[in-house]
Motif scaffolding. Structure first.
Motif, PDB file in Angstrom:
ATOM      1  N   MET A 302       0.865  -1.175   0.000  1.00  0.00           N
ATOM      2  CA  MET A 302       0.000   0.000   0.000  1.00  0.00           C
ATOM      3  C   MET A 302       0.908   1.235   0.000  1.00  0.00           C
ATOM      4  O   MET A 302       1.857   1.298   0.778  1.00  0.00           O
ATOM      5  N   VAL A 303       0.650   2.177  -0.896  1.00  0.00           N
ATOM      6  CA  VAL A 303       1.448   3.411  -0.984  1.00  0.00           C
ATOM      7  C   VAL A 303       0.480   4.574  -1.157  1.00  0.00           C
ATOM      8  O   VAL A 303      -0.410   4.497  -2.009  1.00  0.00           O
ATOM      9  N   GLY A 304       0.655   5.630  -0.398  1.00  0.00           N
ATOM     10  CA  GLY A 304      -0.195   6.789  -0.659  1.00  0.00           C
ATOM     11  C   GLY A 304      -0.375   7.649   0.568  1.00  0.00           C
ATOM     12  O   GLY A 304       0.236   7.414   1.616  1.00  0.00           O
ATOM     13  N   ARG A 305      -1.224   8.660   0.391  1.00  0.00           N
ATOM     14  CA  ARG A 305      -1.517   9.546   1.511  1.00  0.00           C
ATOM     15  C   ARG A 305      -2.315   8.768   2.552  1.00  0.00           C
ATOM     16  O   ARG A 305      -3.305   8.113   2.205  1.00  0.00           O
ATOM     17  N   LEU A 306      -1.890   8.840   3.809  1.00  0.00           N
ATOM     18  CA  LEU A 306      -2.558   8.066   4.865  1.00  0.00           C
ATOM     19  C   LEU A 306      -3.693   8.922   5.446  1.00  0.00           C
ATOM     20  O   LEU A 306      -3.564   9.505   6.520  1.00  0.00           O
ATOM     21  N   VAL A 307      -4.765   9.011   4.693  1.00  0.00           N
ATOM     22  CA  VAL A 307      -5.902   9.863   5.059  1.00  0.00           C
ATOM     23  C   VAL A 307      -7.197   9.100   4.798  1.00  0.00           C
ATOM     24  O   VAL A 307      -7.194   8.061   4.132  1.00  0.00           O
ATOM     25  N   ASP A 308      -8.302   9.631   5.319  1.00  0.00           N
ATOM     26  CA  ASP A 308      -9.586   8.936   5.175  1.00  0.00           C
ATOM     27  C   ASP A 308      -9.938   8.678   3.715  1.00  0.00           C
ATOM     28  O   ASP A 308     -10.446   7.619   3.378  1.00  0.00           O
ATOM     29  N   GLN A 309      -9.659   9.671   2.830  1.00  0.00           N
ATOM     30  CA  GLN A 309     -10.024   9.473   1.413  1.00  0.00           C
ATOM     31  C   GLN A 309      -9.444   8.175   0.867  1.00  0.00           C
ATOM     32  O   GLN A 309     -10.041   7.504   0.037  1.00  0.00           O
ATOM     33  N   LYS A 310      -8.263   7.822   1.331  1.00  0.00           N
ATOM     34  CA  LYS A 310      -7.587   6.633   0.806  1.00  0.00           C
ATOM     35  C   LYS A 310      -8.012   5.352   1.521  1.00  0.00           C
ATOM     36  O   LYS A 310      -7.404   4.296   1.337  1.00  0.00           O
ATOM     37  N   GLY A 311      -9.058   5.447   2.359  1.00  0.00           N
ATOM     38  CA  GLY A 311      -9.605   4.247   2.991  1.00  0.00           C
ATOM     39  C   GLY A 311      -8.871   3.815   4.237  1.00  0.00           C
ATOM     40  O   GLY A 311      -8.998   2.680   4.677  1.00  0.00           O
ATOM     41  N   LEU A 312      -8.115   4.743   4.840  1.00  0.00           N
ATOM     42  CA  LEU A 312      -7.337   4.365   6.013  1.00  0.00           C
ATOM     43  C   LEU A 312      -8.225   4.008   7.198  1.00  0.00           C
ATOM     44  O   LEU A 312      -7.816   3.242   8.066  1.00  0.00           O
ATOM     45  N   ASP A 313      -9.454   4.544   7.211  1.00  0.00           N
ATOM     46  CA  ASP A 313     -10.340   4.185   8.331  1.00  0.00           C
ATOM     47  C   ASP A 313     -10.733   2.714   8.263  1.00  0.00           C
ATOM     48  O   ASP A 313     -10.593   1.986   9.244  1.00  0.00           O
ATOM     49  N   ILE A 314     -11.166   2.235   7.083  1.00  0.00           N
ATOM     50  CA  ILE A 314     -11.554   0.810   7.033  1.00  0.00           C
ATOM     51  C   ILE A 314     -10.309  -0.087   7.050  1.00  0.00           C
ATOM     52  O   ILE A 314     -10.340  -1.185   7.578  1.00  0.00           O
ATOM     53  N   PHE A 315      -9.209   0.413   6.501  1.00  0.00           N
ATOM     54  CA  PHE A 315      -7.988  -0.402   6.514  1.00  0.00           C
ATOM     55  C   PHE A 315      -7.516  -0.611   7.954  1.00  0.00           C
ATOM     56  O   PHE A 315      -7.204  -1.739   8.359  1.00  0.00           O
ATOM     57  N   SER A 316      -7.483   0.469   8.752  1.00  0.00           N
ATOM     58  CA  SER A 316      -6.979   0.278  10.118  1.00  0.00           C
ATOM     59  C   SER A 316      -7.946  -0.566  10.944  1.00  0.00           C
ATOM     60  O   SER A 316      -7.516  -1.353  11.786  1.00  0.00           O
ATOM     61  N   ALA A 317      -9.264  -0.459  10.631  1.00  0.00           N
ATOM     62  CA  ALA A 317     -10.221  -1.310  11.352  1.00  0.00           C
ATOM     63  C   ALA A 317     -10.065  -2.780  10.942  1.00  0.00           C
ATOM     64  O   ALA A 317     -10.374  -3.680  11.726  1.00  0.00           O
ATOM     65  N   ALA A 318      -9.599  -3.022   9.731  1.00  0.00           N
ATOM     66  CA  ALA A 318      -9.452  -4.407   9.259  1.00  0.00           C
ATOM     67  C   ALA A 318      -8.070  -4.986   9.556  1.00  0.00           C
ATOM     68  O   ALA A 318      -7.825  -6.170   9.316  1.00  0.00           O
ATOM     69  N   LEU A 319      -7.180  -4.142  10.077  1.00  0.00           N
ATOM     70  CA  LEU A 319      -5.771  -4.538  10.170  1.00  0.00           C
ATOM     71  C   LEU A 319      -5.550  -5.801  10.988  1.00  0.00           C
ATOM     72  O   LEU A 319      -4.817  -6.707  10.560  1.00  0.00           O
ATOM     73  N   GLY A 395       2.405  -6.305 -12.503  1.00  0.00           N
ATOM     74  CA  GLY A 395       1.952  -7.654 -12.169  1.00  0.00           C
ATOM     75  C   GLY A 395       1.625  -7.817 -10.697  1.00  0.00           C
ATOM     76  O   GLY A 395       1.709  -8.906 -10.140  1.00  0.00           O
ATOM     77  N   THR A 396       1.245  -6.716 -10.061  1.00  0.00           N
ATOM     78  CA  THR A 396       0.928  -6.705  -8.626  1.00  0.00           C
ATOM     79  C   THR A 396      -0.582  -6.505  -8.536  1.00  0.00           C
ATOM     80  O   THR A 396      -1.083  -5.407  -8.754  1.00  0.00           O
ATOM     81  N   VAL A 397      -1.282  -7.600  -8.290  1.00  0.00           N
ATOM     82  CA  VAL A 397      -2.732  -7.617  -8.510  1.00  0.00           C
ATOM     83  C   VAL A 397      -3.460  -6.609  -7.604  1.00  0.00           C
ATOM     84  O   VAL A 397      -3.361  -6.682  -6.379  1.00  0.00           O
ATOM     85  N   PRO A 398      -4.174  -5.647  -8.193  1.00  0.00           N
ATOM     86  CA  PRO A 398      -4.845  -4.643  -7.366  1.00  0.00           C
ATOM     87  C   PRO A 398      -6.131  -5.180  -6.714  1.00  0.00           C
ATOM     88  O   PRO A 398      -6.900  -5.909  -7.339  1.00  0.00           O
ATOM     89  N   ILE A 399      -6.298  -4.785  -5.455  1.00  0.00           N
ATOM     90  CA  ILE A 399      -7.530  -5.100  -4.719  1.00  0.00           C
ATOM     91  C   ILE A 399      -8.119  -3.744  -4.342  1.00  0.00           C
ATOM     92  O   ILE A 399      -7.488  -2.980  -3.599  1.00  0.00           O
ATOM     93  N   VAL A 400      -9.283  -3.416  -4.871  1.00  0.00           N
ATOM     94  CA  VAL A 400      -9.750  -2.023  -4.789  1.00  0.00           C
ATOM     95  C   VAL A 400     -11.212  -1.910  -4.364  1.00  0.00           C
ATOM     96  O   VAL A 400     -12.013  -2.811  -4.610  1.00  0.00           O
ATOM     97  N   HIS A 401     -11.540  -0.775  -3.735  1.00  0.00           N
ATOM     98  CA  HIS A 401     -12.934  -0.414  -3.531  1.00  0.00           C
ATOM     99  C   HIS A 401     -13.437   0.104  -4.879  1.00  0.00           C
ATOM    100  O   HIS A 401     -12.829   1.024  -5.461  1.00  0.00           O
ATOM    101  N   ALA A 402     -14.536  -0.459  -5.366  1.00  0.00           N
ATOM    102  CA  ALA A 402     -14.979  -0.178  -6.735  1.00  0.00           C
ATOM    103  C   ALA A 402     -15.653   1.184  -6.852  1.00  0.00           C
ATOM    104  O   ALA A 402     -16.872   1.293  -6.987  1.00  0.00           O
ATOM    105  N   PRO A 430     -14.796  -2.605   6.595  1.00  0.00           N
ATOM    106  CA  PRO A 430     -13.661  -3.497   6.846  1.00  0.00           C
ATOM    107  C   PRO A 430     -13.973  -4.935   6.445  1.00  0.00           C
ATOM    108  O   PRO A 430     -13.114  -5.642   5.919  1.00  0.00           O
ATOM    109  N   SER A 431     -15.228  -5.377   6.656  1.00  0.00           N
ATOM    110  CA  SER A 431     -15.528  -6.778   6.339  1.00  0.00           C
ATOM    111  C   SER A 431     -15.506  -7.020   4.830  1.00  0.00           C
ATOM    112  O   SER A 431     -15.044  -8.064   4.364  1.00  0.00           O
ATOM    113  N   ALA A 432     -15.963  -6.039   4.027  1.00  0.00           N
ATOM    114  CA  ALA A 432     -15.924  -6.216   2.564  1.00  0.00           C
ATOM    115  C   ALA A 432     -14.468  -6.230   2.080  1.00  0.00           C
ATOM    116  O   ALA A 432     -14.109  -7.003   1.181  1.00  0.00           O
TER     117      ALA A 432
END
Ligand code: ADP
Length: 481
Positions: A302-319, A395-402, A430-432
Motif C-alpha cells: 500500500m502506498v499513498g496519503r494516509l488519510v480517510d479518502q484513501k480508505g485508512l479508516d476501514i484499513f486500520s479497522a481491518a488490520l 503484475g501486482t494484482v490490485p484489490i480495490v474499492h470499486a 472493513p468486512s468487505a
C-alpha cells in the motif's frame, strides 16, 4: 488545434499531487497527437530549485488584482518539447511551498490564483497566441473561464475561445469569505447562487463549472458519481445541471517511468513473458523492510496519503483481521498523525507481518510496486488513482474499492472471464475489504490461474496517448459548439 493549458502545478517543475503528473505528461501527449500546446504555471521557488533551465521571454505585464496593479514577468521553459510559460511574481510565488505550510493555507491564496488566472489571459494576449481552447484545472485556474467571459469579453481574441475545466478532486473548491469578493475585480452581480456563491461564500470551482463550455473529471465513473450528493461535495446540483457537458477521461501512466522492464529503481527487471525478476524484487523488498524472506507468503503493498479518502479508516479497522490471514503487508505513506501512530504501533507488535515506513520515498514506491504480489487501494472515493495502474503493469494484482477510477480500471476476478485484472469490493467496510482479500488469497493458492490474472493486467495499455486522443475529440466537440 491550439491549446492553452493552465495548471497550478506541473511535474517536474513543482508538484504536490496527481495534478502535477497530469500537467507534466498530458501536454506532451497532446503535442504527439498533433495539438499545438502551451502550458502555464506559476514560477514558484520550487521551480527555480528544480534546476531546470528557463529563460526570460522579455514580456512584462501589469495585472489587476485586489484593486491594485501587480506586475508579472513571463519566463519560458519546456516539458518534452512543449513550451512552458512560468508566471513570475515573487510576492505571490517565491515561497517555500505551493499552497501553504503545516499551519494552513496561505491566507492570500484567492488573490494569488486570481492574479495567476488573469496573468495567463494577459500573457496569451501579449505573446499573440491565438488559442482554440483554454484547458484549465481545478479551482486555482477556474477563474480563467470566468474572466474570459466577463472582464475580457470585449477582447476579440477571447470572445469565442471555449474553455474546458478538468476537476481532479471535488473536495477542493477554493472557497473564501464573501467580503473578499471585490478583490477578484468581478461584478458583484456574479455573487449569486447560480454563479459564484455557495451558501454565503465565494466558490471559485463553481464559477469555473458555470462559465466553462465543458467540464471533465479524471474517470468516467467519478464523472457520474459527482452528480450525486455522496460524492459531489455540495456541487452535485450544479454538475447535474451541466450533465450534458460533463465528461470523464481517465489519466494515463508514463510508461517511461513506471515500467518493470526498464525501471532502474527496482533490483531486477521483468515483463509479462519473463517473471523471474519479480521474485527477486519480492525477496529484496522483504529484506529491505525487515520482514522474513519467505517466497510463498503473499506480500501485500500500500502506498499513498494516509488519510480517510484513501480508505485508512476501514484499513486500520481491518488490520487485525489482515494480520491473521497469513500474509505480509508493507505500507508507505504520510498523512494523518492518528494513522501514523496506529500503523507504527501495530508494526512494532507484529514485526514479522507488518512493515511501515512513514515518509515520501519515490524509490521505495517503485520497489513496493515491483516486489508485492497484491496492491491494496480501499479508497472511499478516487477520482482516478495512479497506483492501481502502476500495479497492473508491475503484475501486482490490485484489490480495490470499486469507486471512481478504480472501478473503471480494475476488472473483478471471475473464473469465467479471461479479462479480469484484480479484485473489487463494493461496500465501504472493513468486512468487505477482508472478504476481497480472502478471495484474492484463494486464487493466489492456485498459481497458474494467479499468473493468468497477473499477466492480463500487465498487458493492458493505460498510456497517455489513449487519454490524449480522447481530449482531442473533446476539444473538437466544444469547438464545434
Ligand atoms: P493522490 O490522490 O494522492 O493524487 P494518486 O494515486 O492519484 O493519489 O497519486 C499519488 C502519487 O503519489 C502516486 O504516484 C504515488 O506513488 C505517489 N505517492 C503517494 N504517496 C507517496 C509516498 N509516501 N512515497 C512515494 N510516493 C508516493
Amino acid at each position: 488545434m491550439r491549446v492553452v493549458y493552465a495548471s497550478s502545478e506541473a511535474a517536474p517543475f513543482a508538484k504536490t499531487g496527481g495534478l502535477a503528473d497530469v500537467a507534466g505528461a498530458l501536454p506532451p501527449a497532446l503535442a504527439r497527437a498533433g495539438a499545438d500546446t502551451a502550458v502555464f504555471i506559476p514560477l514558484y521557488a520550487k521551480c527555480r530549485e528544480s534546476g531546470l533551465s528557463m529563460e526570460k521571454t522579455g514580456v512584462r505585464l501589469n495585472v489587476s488584482v485586489g484593486g491594485m496593479m501587480v506586475d508579472a514577468g513571463i519566463w519560458r521553459s519546456d516539458i518534452g518539447g512543449v513550451p512552458v510559460y512560468l508566471v513570475e511574481q515573487d510576492g505571490f510565488f517565491d515561497r517555500p511551498e505551493l499552497y501553504g505550510t503545516i499551519y494552513g493555507d496561505y491566507p492570500d491564496n484567492m488573490e494569488r490564483f486570481a492574479f495567476f488566472s488573469r496573468a495567463v489571459i494577459e500573457a496569451v494576449n501579449a505573446l499573440a497566441m491565438k488559442p482554440d481552447v483554454f484547458h484549465v484545472n481545478d479551482w486555482q485556474t477556474a477563474l480563467i473561464p470566468v474572466y474570459a467571459k466577463t472582464v475580457y469579453e470585449n477582447r476579440k481574441l477571447f470572445r469565442h475561445v471555449p474553455c474546458l475545466l478538468t476537476i481532479h478532486n471535488m473536495t477542493y473548491q477554493g472557497m473564501f469569505p464573501a467580503q473578499r469578493f471585490p478583490l477578484l475585480g468581478l461584478d458583484w452581480r456574479l455573487f449569486n447562487w447560480r454563479e459564484m456563491e455557495f451558501y454565503g461564500r465565494i466558490n471559485l470551482l463553481k464559477g469555473g463549472i458555470v462559465f466553462s463550455e465543458a467540464v471533465s473529471t479524471v474517470s468516467r465513473k467519478y464523472a457520474e458519481e459527482i452528480t450525486a450528493p455522496e460524492y459531489g461535495a455540495g456541487l452535485d446540483g450544479v454538475l447535474r445541471e451541466r450533465s450534458g457537458d460533463l465528461y470523464g477521461i481517465i489519466n494515463g501512466v508514463d510508461y517511461a517511468v513506471w515500467n518493470p522492464s526498464s525501471d532502474v529503481l527496482i533490483p531486477a527487471r521483468y515483463d509479462a513473458d519473463s517473471l523471474h525478476g519479480k521474485a527477486k524484487c519480492k525477496k529484496a523488498l522483504q529484506k529491505e523492510m525487515g520482514l522474513p524472506v519467505k517466497k510463498g507468503v503473499p506480500l501485500i503493498g500500500m502506498v499513498g496519503r494516509l488519510v480517510d479518502q484513501k480508505g485508512l479508516d476501514i484499513f486500520s479497522a481491518a488490520l487485525d483481521g489482515i494480520l491473521k490471514l497469513g500474509v505480509q503487508t508493507v505500507v508507505l505513506g504520510t498523512g494523518m498523525e492518528h494513522y501514523h501512530r496506529v500503523l507504527t504501533r501495530t508494526a512494532a507488535a507484529s514485526p514479522e507481518k507488518l512493515a511501515v515506513k512513514i515518509g515520501f520515498d519515490n524509490g521505495l514506491a517503485h520497489r513496493i510496486e515491483a516486489g508485492c504480489d497484491m496492491f491494496l487501494m480501499p479508497s472511499r472515493f478516487e477520482p482516478c488513482g495512479l497506483n492501481q495502474l502502476y500495479s497492473l503493469r508491475y503484475g501486482t494484482v490490485p484489490i480495490v474499492h470499486a469507486v471512481g477510477g478504480l472501478a473503471d480500471t480494475v476488472k473483478d476476478w471471475d473464473a469465467s472471464d479471461g479479462a479480469a485484472t484484480g479484485f473489487c469490493f463494493h461496500d465501504y467496510s472493513p468486512s468487505a475489504l477482508l472478504e476481497a482479500l480472502r478471495r484474492a488469497l484463494a486464487l493466489y493458492a492456485r498459481p497458474r490461474e494467479w499468473r493468468r490474472l497477473m499477466v492480463s493486467g500487465m498487458k493492458q495499455d493505460w498510456s497517455w496517448n489513449r487519454s490524449a486522443s480522447e481530449y482531442m475529440s473533446l476539444y473538437s466537440r466544444i469547438l464545434e459548439g
